[in-house]
Design a protein around this motif. Structure first.
Motif, PDB file in Angstrom:
ATOM      1  N   GLY A  98       0.849  -1.112  -0.048  1.00 39.92           N
ATOM      2  CA  GLY A  98      -0.085  -0.227   0.060  1.00 39.92           C
ATOM      3  C   GLY A  98       0.655   1.133   0.052  1.00 39.92           C
ATOM      4  O   GLY A  98       1.984   1.320   0.576  1.00 39.92           O
ATOM      5  N   LEU A  99       0.274   2.270  -0.854  1.00 38.86           N
ATOM      6  CA  LEU A  99       0.910   3.640  -0.800  1.00 38.86           C
ATOM      7  C   LEU A  99      -0.205   4.483  -0.683  1.00 38.86           C
ATOM      8  O   LEU A  99      -1.010   4.654  -1.491  1.00 38.86           O
ATOM      9  CB  LEU A  99       1.810   3.709  -1.977  1.00 38.86           C
ATOM     10  CG  LEU A  99       2.382   5.320  -1.932  1.00 38.86           C
ATOM     11  CD1 LEU A  99       3.589   5.347  -1.161  1.00 38.86           C
ATOM     12  CD2 LEU A  99       3.025   5.657  -3.386  1.00 38.86           C
ATOM     13  N   GLY A 100      -0.224   5.388   0.429  1.00 41.73           N
ATOM     14  CA  GLY A 100      -1.224   6.400   0.429  1.00 41.73           C
ATOM     15  C   GLY A 100      -0.816   7.799   0.142  1.00 41.73           C
ATOM     16  O   GLY A 100       0.391   7.933  -0.697  1.00 41.73           O
ATOM     17  N   TYR A 101      -1.530   8.629   0.498  1.00 41.27           N
ATOM     18  CA  TYR A 101      -1.398  10.107   0.281  1.00 41.27           C
ATOM     19  C   TYR A 101      -1.533  10.570  -1.539  1.00 41.27           C
ATOM     20  O   TYR A 101      -1.778   9.624  -2.108  1.00 41.27           O
ATOM     21  CB  TYR A 101       0.071  10.740   0.700  1.00 41.27           C
ATOM     22  CG  TYR A 101       0.431  10.778   2.068  1.00 41.27           C
ATOM     23  CD1 TYR A 101      -0.529  10.291   2.781  1.00 41.27           C
ATOM     24  CD2 TYR A 101       1.547  11.367   2.355  1.00 41.27           C
ATOM     25  CE1 TYR A 101      -0.178  10.127   4.140  1.00 41.27           C
ATOM     26  CE2 TYR A 101       1.652  11.314   3.997  1.00 41.27           C
ATOM     27  CZ  TYR A 101       0.753  10.638   4.775  1.00 41.27           C
ATOM     28  OH  TYR A 101       0.742  10.854   6.146  1.00 41.27           O
ATOM     29  N   ALA A 102      -1.449  11.749  -1.599  1.00 40.36           N
ATOM     30  CA  ALA A 102      -1.520  12.283  -3.007  1.00 40.36           C
ATOM     31  C   ALA A 102      -0.213  12.077  -3.662  1.00 40.36           C
ATOM     32  O   ALA A 102       0.798  12.683  -3.024  1.00 40.36           O
ATOM     33  CB  ALA A 102      -2.201  13.476  -3.219  1.00 40.36           C
ATOM     34  N   VAL A 103       0.102  11.893  -4.795  1.00 36.53           N
ATOM     35  CA  VAL A 103       1.315  11.530  -5.798  1.00 36.53           C
ATOM     36  C   VAL A 103       0.882  11.919  -7.054  1.00 36.53           C
ATOM     37  O   VAL A 103       0.081  11.406  -7.514  1.00 36.53           O
ATOM     38  CB  VAL A 103       1.951  10.184  -5.653  1.00 36.53           C
ATOM     39  CG1 VAL A 103       3.427  10.504  -6.291  1.00 36.53           C
ATOM     40  CG2 VAL A 103       2.091   9.673  -4.481  1.00 36.53           C
ATOM     41  N   PRO A 104       1.448  13.081  -7.607  1.00 34.09           N
ATOM     42  CA  PRO A 104       2.258  14.223  -7.129  1.00 34.09           C
ATOM     43  C   PRO A 104       1.712  14.951  -5.962  1.00 34.09           C
ATOM     44  O   PRO A 104       0.526  14.921  -5.914  1.00 34.09           O
ATOM     45  CB  PRO A 104       2.732  14.832  -8.245  1.00 34.09           C
ATOM     46  CG  PRO A 104       1.439  14.733  -9.099  1.00 34.09           C
ATOM     47  CD  PRO A 104       1.237  13.446  -8.814  1.00 34.09           C
ATOM     48  N   VAL A 105       2.261  16.108  -5.677  1.00 34.07           N
ATOM     49  CA  VAL A 105       1.704  17.023  -4.950  1.00 34.07           C
ATOM     50  C   VAL A 105       0.551  17.873  -5.643  1.00 34.07           C
ATOM     51  O   VAL A 105       0.745  18.100  -6.642  1.00 34.07           O
ATOM     52  CB  VAL A 105       2.902  18.179  -4.446  1.00 34.07           C
ATOM     53  CG1 VAL A 105       2.373  19.194  -3.543  1.00 34.07           C
ATOM     54  CG2 VAL A 105       3.903  17.501  -3.750  1.00 34.07           C
ATOM     55  N   GLU A 117       6.882  12.916  -6.602  1.00 35.24           N
ATOM     56  CA  GLU A 117       7.292  11.745  -7.346  1.00 35.24           C
ATOM     57  C   GLU A 117       8.551  11.081  -6.843  1.00 35.24           C
ATOM     58  O   GLU A 117       8.380   9.594  -6.749  1.00 35.24           O
ATOM     59  CB  GLU A 117       7.297  12.053  -8.753  1.00 35.24           C
ATOM     60  CG  GLU A 117       5.917  12.524  -9.533  1.00 35.24           C
ATOM     61  CD  GLU A 117       4.922  11.363  -9.652  1.00 35.24           C
ATOM     62  OE1 GLU A 117       5.146  10.345  -9.007  1.00 35.24           O
ATOM     63  OE2 GLU A 117       3.902  11.500 -10.197  1.00 35.24           O
ATOM     64  N   ALA A 118       9.226  11.780  -6.386  1.00 35.13           N
ATOM     65  CA  ALA A 118      10.566  11.020  -5.802  1.00 35.13           C
ATOM     66  C   ALA A 118      10.310  10.436  -4.503  1.00 35.13           C
ATOM     67  O   ALA A 118      10.887   9.249  -4.350  1.00 35.13           O
ATOM     68  CB  ALA A 118      11.897  11.958  -5.785  1.00 35.13           C
ATOM     69  N   GLN A 119       9.595  11.104  -3.628  1.00 31.86           N
ATOM     70  CA  GLN A 119       9.249  10.114  -2.371  1.00 31.86           C
ATOM     71  C   GLN A 119       8.571   8.955  -2.885  1.00 31.86           C
ATOM     72  O   GLN A 119       8.619   8.188  -2.121  1.00 31.86           O
ATOM     73  CB  GLN A 119       8.347  11.347  -1.602  1.00 31.86           C
ATOM     74  CG  GLN A 119       9.483  12.470  -1.225  1.00 31.86           C
ATOM     75  CD  GLN A 119       8.526  13.419  -0.342  1.00 31.86           C
ATOM     76  OE1 GLN A 119       7.575  13.890  -0.820  1.00 31.86           O
ATOM     77  NE2 GLN A 119       9.045  14.239   0.629  1.00 31.86           N
ATOM     78  N   GLY A 120       7.604   9.181  -3.709  1.00 31.87           N
ATOM     79  CA  GLY A 120       6.557   7.993  -4.098  1.00 31.87           C
ATOM     80  C   GLY A 120       7.424   6.927  -4.724  1.00 31.87           C
ATOM     81  O   GLY A 120       7.171   5.691  -4.123  1.00 31.87           O
ATOM     82  N   ALA A 121       8.333   7.227  -5.495  1.00 32.23           N
ATOM     83  CA  ALA A 121       9.072   6.257  -6.097  1.00 32.23           C
ATOM     84  C   ALA A 121       9.983   5.408  -5.066  1.00 32.23           C
ATOM     85  O   ALA A 121      10.144   4.283  -5.098  1.00 32.23           O
ATOM     86  CB  ALA A 121      10.058   6.727  -7.070  1.00 32.23           C
ATOM     87  N   SER A 151      -4.787  15.156 -16.580  1.00 32.54           N
ATOM     88  CA  SER A 151      -4.536  14.032 -16.097  1.00 32.54           C
ATOM     89  C   SER A 151      -3.711  14.183 -14.822  1.00 32.54           C
ATOM     90  O   SER A 151      -2.525  14.752 -14.921  1.00 32.54           O
ATOM     91  CB  SER A 151      -3.612  13.207 -17.150  1.00 32.54           C
ATOM     92  OG  SER A 151      -2.913  12.018 -16.947  1.00 32.54           O
ATOM     93  N   LEU A 152      -3.835  13.690 -13.824  1.00 38.07           N
ATOM     94  CA  LEU A 152      -3.417  14.011 -12.560  1.00 38.07           C
ATOM     95  C   LEU A 152      -2.761  12.729 -11.602  1.00 38.07           C
ATOM     96  O   LEU A 152      -2.458  12.984 -10.488  1.00 38.07           O
ATOM     97  CB  LEU A 152      -4.458  14.753 -11.505  1.00 38.07           C
ATOM     98  CG  LEU A 152      -4.778  15.920 -11.844  1.00 38.07           C
ATOM     99  CD1 LEU A 152      -5.945  16.732 -11.064  1.00 38.07           C
ATOM    100  CD2 LEU A 152      -3.959  17.039 -12.265  1.00 38.07           C
ATOM    101  N   GLY A 153      -2.363  11.737 -12.481  1.00 39.17           N
ATOM    102  CA  GLY A 153      -2.017  10.357 -11.712  1.00 39.17           C
ATOM    103  C   GLY A 153      -0.562  10.539 -11.571  1.00 39.17           C
ATOM    104  O   GLY A 153       0.143  11.625 -11.944  1.00 39.17           O
ATOM    105  N   SER A 154       0.061   9.733 -11.094  1.00 38.19           N
ATOM    106  CA  SER A 154       1.445   9.197 -10.614  1.00 38.19           C
ATOM    107  C   SER A 154       2.335   8.699 -11.604  1.00 38.19           C
ATOM    108  O   SER A 154       1.932   7.550 -12.057  1.00 38.19           O
ATOM    109  CB  SER A 154       1.473   9.072  -9.219  1.00 38.19           C
ATOM    110  OG  SER A 154       2.831   8.394  -8.969  1.00 38.19           O
ATOM    111  N   THR A 155       3.457   9.260 -12.039  1.00 39.41           N
ATOM    112  CA  THR A 155       4.330   8.477 -12.835  1.00 39.41           C
ATOM    113  C   THR A 155       5.052   7.344 -12.087  1.00 39.41           C
ATOM    114  O   THR A 155       5.306   6.342 -12.636  1.00 39.41           O
ATOM    115  CB  THR A 155       5.367   9.518 -13.337  1.00 39.41           C
ATOM    116  OG1 THR A 155       6.002  10.279 -12.193  1.00 39.41           O
ATOM    117  CG2 THR A 155       4.741  10.455 -14.338  1.00 39.41           C
TER     118      THR A 155
END
Length: 205
Positions: A98-105, A117-121, A151-155
Protein backbone atom coordinates in the motif's frame (compact mmCIF):
# COMPACT_ATOMS: atom_id res chain seq x y z
CA UNK A 1 -5.79 -24.68 -6.58
CA UNK A 2 -6.38 -22.06 -3.92
CA UNK A 3 -9.91 -20.86 -3.35
CA UNK A 4 -10.45 -17.29 -4.67
CA UNK A 5 -10.49 -14.62 -1.99
CA UNK A 6 -13.57 -12.40 -2.05
CA UNK A 7 -12.48 -8.77 -1.72
CA UNK A 8 -14.64 -5.68 -1.17
CA UNK A 9 -12.82 -2.46 -2.05
CA UNK A 10 -13.67 1.23 -1.81
CA UNK A 11 -12.06 4.68 -1.70
CA UNK A 12 -12.94 8.31 -1.06
CA UNK A 13 -15.71 7.86 1.47
CA UNK A 14 -15.34 11.50 2.60
CA UNK A 15 -17.68 11.00 5.58
CA UNK A 16 -20.65 9.91 3.43
CA UNK A 17 -22.80 8.18 6.06
CA UNK A 18 -25.21 6.37 3.67
CA UNK A 19 -22.31 4.92 1.70
CA UNK A 20 -20.58 3.87 4.92
CA UNK A 21 -23.68 2.03 6.15
CA UNK A 22 -23.91 0.16 2.84
CA UNK A 23 -20.23 -0.79 2.94
CA UNK A 24 -20.55 -2.16 6.47
CA UNK A 25 -23.49 -4.27 5.32
CA UNK A 26 -21.67 -5.48 2.19
CA UNK A 27 -18.55 -6.38 4.17
CA UNK A 28 -20.36 -9.27 5.83
CA UNK A 29 -19.83 -11.25 2.62
CA UNK A 30 -16.15 -10.30 2.20
CA UNK A 31 -13.00 -12.21 3.08
CA UNK A 32 -10.98 -8.98 3.00
CA UNK A 33 -11.94 -5.29 2.80
CA UNK A 34 -9.67 -2.75 1.08
CA UNK A 35 -10.03 0.94 1.89
CA UNK A 36 -7.95 3.14 -0.42
CA UNK A 37 -7.95 6.42 1.50
CA UNK A 38 -9.80 9.70 1.98
CA UNK A 39 -12.15 8.79 4.81
CA UNK A 40 -12.72 12.36 5.98
CA UNK A 41 -12.45 15.93 4.62
CA UNK A 42 -9.57 18.35 5.13
CA UNK A 43 -8.18 16.19 7.96
CA UNK A 44 -11.06 17.12 10.26
CA UNK A 45 -12.67 14.65 12.72
CA UNK A 46 -11.15 11.47 11.32
CA UNK A 47 -12.36 9.65 14.45
CA UNK A 48 -15.92 10.57 13.49
CA UNK A 49 -15.34 9.30 9.98
CA UNK A 50 -13.99 6.02 11.34
CA UNK A 51 -17.04 5.70 13.58
CA UNK A 52 -19.17 5.55 10.44
CA UNK A 53 -17.31 2.34 9.56
CA UNK A 54 -17.90 0.74 12.95
CA UNK A 55 -18.91 -2.83 12.28
CA UNK A 56 -16.87 -3.14 9.08
CA UNK A 57 -15.84 -6.74 8.86
CA UNK A 58 -12.15 -7.36 9.33
CA UNK A 59 -9.57 -8.01 8.06
CA UNK A 60 -9.44 -4.50 6.64
CA UNK A 61 -6.41 -3.24 4.71
CA UNK A 62 -6.22 0.58 4.56
CA UNK A 63 -4.02 3.30 3.11
CA UNK A 64 -4.25 6.98 4.06
CA UNK A 65 -5.55 9.39 1.46
CA UNK A 66 -4.51 13.01 1.22
CA UNK A 67 -7.31 13.96 3.65
CA UNK A 68 -5.70 12.12 6.59
CA UNK A 69 -2.12 11.44 7.60
CA UNK A 70 -0.61 8.04 8.23
CA UNK A 71 -0.30 8.74 11.94
CA UNK A 72 -3.87 10.00 12.16
CA UNK A 73 -5.18 6.89 10.42
CA UNK A 74 -3.14 4.52 12.57
CA UNK A 75 -4.52 6.24 15.68
CA UNK A 76 -8.17 5.94 14.66
CA UNK A 77 -8.42 2.87 12.39
CA UNK A 78 -10.83 0.11 13.44
CA UNK A 79 -9.40 -2.49 15.78
CA UNK A 80 -7.59 -5.14 13.75
CA UNK A 81 -7.24 -3.00 10.64
CA UNK A 82 -3.91 -3.06 8.81
CA UNK A 83 -2.65 0.36 7.70
CA UNK A 84 -0.10 0.33 4.88
CA UNK A 85 1.93 3.30 3.67
CA UNK A 86 5.09 2.13 1.97
CA UNK A 87 4.70 -1.37 3.46
CA UNK A 88 3.35 -4.75 2.48
CA UNK A 89 1.34 -7.37 4.34
CA UNK A 90 -0.10 -10.82 3.69
CA UNK A 91 -3.80 -11.09 4.53
CA UNK A 92 -6.09 -14.06 3.82
CA UNK A 93 -3.39 -15.58 1.64
CA UNK A 94 -3.05 -12.48 -0.54
CA UNK A 95 0.02 -10.27 -0.71
CA UNK A 96 -0.74 -6.54 -0.52
CA UNK A 97 1.39 -3.42 -0.80
CA UNK A 98 0.00 0.00 0.00
CA UNK A 99 0.95 3.59 -0.72
CA UNK A 100 -1.19 6.42 0.59
CA UNK A 101 -1.27 10.19 0.12
CA UNK A 102 -1.54 12.17 -3.10
CA UNK A 103 1.26 11.67 -5.63
CA UNK A 104 2.32 14.08 -7.08
CA UNK A 105 1.87 17.10 -4.79
CA UNK A 106 -1.56 18.74 -4.99
CA UNK A 107 -2.30 22.49 -4.97
CA UNK A 108 -4.24 22.14 -1.71
CA UNK A 109 -1.27 23.20 0.44
CA UNK A 110 -1.46 23.04 4.23
CA UNK A 111 -4.08 20.38 4.90
CA UNK A 112 -3.29 17.88 2.13
CA UNK A 113 -1.00 14.90 2.75
CA UNK A 114 1.13 14.72 -0.40
CA UNK A 115 4.27 13.09 -1.74
CA UNK A 116 6.56 14.17 -4.55
CA UNK A 117 7.14 11.66 -7.33
CA UNK A 118 10.64 11.07 -5.93
CA UNK A 119 9.24 10.31 -2.48
CA UNK A 120 6.60 8.03 -4.00
CA UNK A 121 9.21 6.16 -6.03
CA UNK A 122 11.39 5.67 -2.96
CA UNK A 123 8.51 4.18 -0.97
CA UNK A 124 7.32 2.03 -3.89
CA UNK A 125 10.82 0.60 -4.31
CA UNK A 126 9.98 -1.61 -1.31
CA UNK A 127 7.17 -3.27 -3.27
CA UNK A 128 7.83 -6.76 -4.59
CA UNK A 129 5.73 -9.52 -6.12
CA UNK A 130 2.20 -8.82 -4.86
CA UNK A 131 -1.37 -9.82 -5.64
CA UNK A 132 -2.81 -6.35 -5.05
CA UNK A 133 -1.21 -2.91 -5.13
CA UNK A 134 -3.28 -0.34 -3.21
CA UNK A 135 -2.47 3.26 -4.12
CA UNK A 136 -4.57 6.25 -3.17
CA UNK A 137 -3.35 7.97 -6.34
CA UNK A 138 -3.94 6.44 -9.77
CA UNK A 139 -1.09 5.88 -12.22
CA UNK A 140 -0.34 8.64 -14.70
CA UNK A 141 -2.60 8.51 -17.75
CA UNK A 142 -4.83 5.75 -16.35
CA UNK A 143 -8.23 6.41 -14.69
CA UNK A 144 -6.82 9.79 -13.63
CA UNK A 145 -8.56 12.44 -15.76
CA UNK A 146 -10.60 15.23 -14.16
CA UNK A 147 -13.73 16.77 -15.62
CA UNK A 148 -11.47 19.57 -16.90
CA UNK A 149 -9.44 17.03 -18.88
CA UNK A 150 -6.38 17.12 -16.61
CA UNK A 151 -4.39 13.91 -16.09
CA UNK A 152 -3.35 14.01 -12.43
CA UNK A 153 -2.02 10.51 -11.81
CA UNK A 154 1.42 9.47 -10.63
CA UNK A 155 4.38 8.52 -12.80
CA UNK A 156 6.00 6.63 -9.91
CA UNK A 157 2.87 4.52 -9.46
CA UNK A 158 2.75 3.86 -13.22
CA UNK A 159 6.43 2.87 -13.28
CA UNK A 160 5.85 0.42 -10.42
CA UNK A 161 2.90 -1.20 -12.19
CA UNK A 162 4.86 -1.53 -15.41
CA UNK A 163 7.79 -3.05 -13.52
CA UNK A 164 5.92 -5.54 -11.34
CA UNK A 165 2.66 -6.20 -13.22
CA UNK A 166 0.50 -6.98 -10.16
CA UNK A 167 -2.77 -8.65 -11.20
CA UNK A 168 -4.86 -5.93 -9.52
CA UNK A 169 -4.20 -2.28 -8.72
CA UNK A 170 -6.86 -0.30 -6.84
CA UNK A 171 -6.85 3.45 -6.36
CA UNK A 172 -9.09 6.48 -5.90
CA UNK A 173 -8.35 10.19 -5.47
CA UNK A 174 -9.65 11.37 -8.87
CA UNK A 175 -13.41 11.43 -8.32
CA UNK A 176 -14.32 11.88 -11.98
CA UNK A 177 -12.96 8.40 -12.72
CA UNK A 178 -14.76 6.47 -9.97
CA UNK A 179 -15.82 3.06 -11.25
CA UNK A 180 -13.50 3.15 -14.26
CA UNK A 181 -10.90 0.51 -15.03
CA UNK A 182 -8.12 0.02 -17.56
CA UNK A 183 -5.24 -2.33 -18.28
CA UNK A 184 -1.54 -1.53 -17.89
CA UNK A 185 0.09 -4.55 -19.45
CA UNK A 186 -1.26 -7.51 -17.50
CA UNK A 187 -2.41 -5.34 -14.58
CA UNK A 188 -6.02 -4.34 -14.11
CA UNK A 189 -6.24 -0.83 -12.62
CA UNK A 190 -9.52 0.24 -10.99
CA UNK A 191 -10.47 3.65 -9.58
CA UNK A 192 -12.83 2.53 -6.83
CA UNK A 193 -14.97 5.30 -5.36
CA UNK A 194 -17.22 4.92 -2.30
CA UNK A 195 -19.90 2.59 -3.69
CA UNK A 196 -17.87 -0.57 -3.06
CA UNK A 197 -16.58 -2.95 -5.73
CA UNK A 198 -16.18 -6.71 -5.60
CA UNK A 199 -13.17 -8.73 -6.74
CA UNK A 200 -12.34 -12.43 -6.58
CA UNK A 201 -8.59 -12.94 -6.44
CA UNK A 202 -6.70 -16.21 -6.55
CA UNK A 203 -3.52 -16.10 -4.47
CA UNK A 204 -0.38 -16.53 -6.54
CA UNK A 205 1.06 -19.17 -4.31
Amino acid sequence: MSKPVKVLAFSDLHRAAPAARKLVEMSRDADVVIAAGDFTNHRKDLAGAMALLDGLRTPVVMVPGNNESEDELRATAPEGAIVLHGQGAEVAGLRFFGLGYAVPVTPFKDWSCDLTEAQGAEMLAECGDVDVLISHSPPKGVVDVTSQGLSLGSTSVLDTIERLQPPLVVCGHIHDCWGQSAMVGASRVVNLGPVGMWFEIEPKG
